[in-house]
Design an enzyme around this catalytic site. Structure first.
Site, mmCIF file in Angstrom:
data_model
loop_
_atom_site.group_PDB
_atom_site.id
_atom_site.type_symbol
_atom_site.label_atom_id
_atom_site.label_comp_id
_atom_site.label_asym_id
_atom_site.label_seq_id
_atom_site.Cartn_x
_atom_site.Cartn_y
_atom_site.Cartn_z
ATOM 1 C CD GLU A 1 -36.982 -21.461 14.975
ATOM 2 O OE1 GLU A 1 -36.146 -21.202 14.107
ATOM 3 O OE2 GLU A 1 -37.075 -20.845 16.046
ATOM 4 C CB SER B 1 -49.494 -10.564 17.817
ATOM 5 O OG SER B 1 -49.062 -11.852 18.157
ATOM 6 C CB CYS C 1 -39.861 -16.077 16.734
ATOM 7 S SG CYS C 1 -40.307 -15.414 18.333
HETATM 8 N N1 SAH Z 1 -48.253 -15.427 13.788
HETATM 9 C C1 SAH Z 1 -48.651 -15.573 15.144
HETATM 10 C C2 SAH Z 1 -47.827 -16.572 15.937
HETATM 11 C C3 SAH Z 1 -46.344 -16.567 15.764
HETATM 12 S S1 SAH Z 1 -45.423 -15.278 16.493
HETATM 13 C C4 SAH Z 1 -48.711 -14.228 15.828
HETATM 14 O O1 SAH Z 1 -48.421 -13.224 15.188
HETATM 15 O O2 SAH Z 1 -49.114 -14.163 16.975
HETATM 16 C C5 SAH Z 1 -45.612 -15.483 18.231
HETATM 17 C C6 SAH Z 1 -45.392 -14.222 19.013
HETATM 18 O O3 SAH Z 1 -44.002 -13.858 19.039
HETATM 19 C C7 SAH Z 1 -46.130 -13.028 18.424
HETATM 20 O O4 SAH Z 1 -46.691 -12.259 19.455
HETATM 21 C C8 SAH Z 1 -45.005 -12.302 17.734
HETATM 22 O O5 SAH Z 1 -45.346 -10.977 17.489
HETATM 23 C C9 SAH Z 1 -43.854 -12.502 18.693
HETATM 24 N N2 SAH Z 1 -42.522 -12.273 18.122
HETATM 25 C C10 SAH Z 1 -42.063 -12.585 16.899
HETATM 26 N N3 SAH Z 1 -40.781 -12.214 16.737
HETATM 27 C C11 SAH Z 1 -40.412 -11.652 17.893
HETATM 28 C C12 SAH Z 1 -39.203 -11.057 18.353
HETATM 29 N N4 SAH Z 1 -38.127 -10.969 17.579
HETATM 30 N N5 SAH Z 1 -39.190 -10.586 19.623
HETATM 31 C C13 SAH Z 1 -40.285 -10.663 20.413
HETATM 32 N N6 SAH Z 1 -41.442 -11.207 20.040
HETATM 33 C C14 SAH Z 1 -41.525 -11.684 18.789
#
Ligand code: SAH
Length: 353
Positions: free
Chosen positions: A94, A216, A337
């Protein structure tokens, strides 16, 4: 299985070498590159000024990556578009388009799934199936730009996957998307988000690519971070923050700390104070991006009430920390996500739970 190779994977130098090998004049490589990466053609036939003999020769050994959207959801509220793309091997990924005043931004995936295991994230529930190639990441941007009919000016690598776990292909993608002979997106308009792979953050800081790093963070201390993010067991918070400070020093870019707030897990006033203390010593320009967690059905994590999120932000600001609450885009088509992809797989009965 396709024996031919993906021609979109070649950068301009590699394409020039290929054209030379085929005994063709150098300018053909530039023409081809323009068709592939500026015009974003979907087939060799569309390349009007390339001789048929060369097109035939190339198409015996190469194909052009074309990812057609399987599904597009468009928000009536703000024009956000969520895309599900099918890959040549049947996997789906996606990507999201967000419309801002400053331009159109695309959030791309860097892997099919993810193996980092963050507790609140849907992308990681089934692990990582495979890395995406640079050509597939380019194609996410190209197809969205074509579908929208407007220029894409910003990219965030924040979709499914850990980009630094797919370092070489992500780097190839970054060089090609910023190439003046391609889409020519400014590196300053690109953000790469990582859960904190220390050696790769250090490597990235030496690449002379002025992209913004988003880390993150999600916790104000090592113990809490380990509870939410398994990768924290491998790299200590102090090491991660020191790699980030060096990134800022080496690249001159600021950093963005992502903090997904989860009700009762990392959203207390004490944790906001502790986060302020943690970042007080950070050497470099940064800001904190507070993201109310987007609940996923497989986990019981909930988003805090609006007041709790606001008071978390207030505490940071009182401590002179620059903080923003991420605006939720496409609320009417919302899915966290990786959830869109999972829903798609479930409908196709590929996963059952
Ligand atoms: N792996 C990378 C990039 C992908 S996730 C990373 O960890 O940064 C992108 C961002 O979205 C990250 O900060 C992640 O922690 C956040 N994220 C993932 N799932 C989420 C959710 N359900 N709610 C809020 N933020 C989320």
């Amino acid at each position: 299985m396709e024996n031919r190779k993906d021609i979109c994977e070649l950068n301009i130098e590699e394409l020039r070498a290929l054209i030379k090998e085929k005994g063709q004049p150098k300018f053909r490589a530039d023409q081809l590159y323009g068709w592939l990466h500026k015009q974003k053609v979907k087939s060799f036939e569309e390349m009007k000024n390339i001789p048929a003999a060369l097109k035939n020769l190339l198409s015996e050994e190469y194909y052009i990556t074309v990812m057609e959207p399987e599904d597009i959801l468009i928000s009536r509220l703000d024009g956000t578009r969520k895309y599900v793309f099918a890959l040549f091997d049947g996997n789906v990924i996606e990507a999201v388009l967000m419309k801002y005043k400053h331009g159109n931004s695309v959030c791309i995936s860097s892997q099919v799934g993810c193996r980092m295991g963050c507790r609140f994230c849907a992308s990681t529930l089934d692990g990582c199936v495979r890395n995406l190639t640079a050509a597939e990441m380019l194609s996410e941007v190209y197809r969205i730009e074509s579908d929208l009919g407007e220029r894409i000016s910003n990219i965030v690598i924040m979709g499914s996957g850990e980009p630094l776990d797919n370092y070489d292909e992500v780097l190839r993608f970054l060089h090609m998307i910023t190439d003046p002979d391609g889409l020519n997106i400014s590196a300053r308009n690109i953000t790469l988000s990582t859960c904190g792979l220390v050696p790769e953050i250090r490597r990235l800081s030496k690449e002379e690519l002025p992209i913004t790093l988003a880390l993150s963070l999600h916790a104000p201390n090592q113990a809490k971070r380990e509870e939410i993010m398994p990768i924290a067991k491998k790299y200590e918070l102090s090491e991660v923050l020191s790699a980030c400070a060096d990134y800022v020093r080496d690249t001159g870019r600021r950093i963005s700390f992502e903090y997904s707030v989860v009700k009762g897990v990392n959203d207390s006033k004490e944790e906001a104070e502790e986060l302020s203390r943690l970042l007080r010593d950070f050497k470099g320009v940064f800001h904190v991006n507070i993201i109310p967690v987007n609940p996923i059905e497989e986990r019981e994590y909930e988003s805090p009430d609006r007041d709790a999120v606001l008071s978390f932000k207030d505490i940071l600001e009182r401590n002179k920390i620059n903080a923003t609450i991420r605006r939720e885009m496409g609320r009417d088509i919302s899915s966290a996500c990786g959830q869109l992809r999972r829903r798609h797989l479930k409908n196709a009965n590929t996963i059952t739970d």
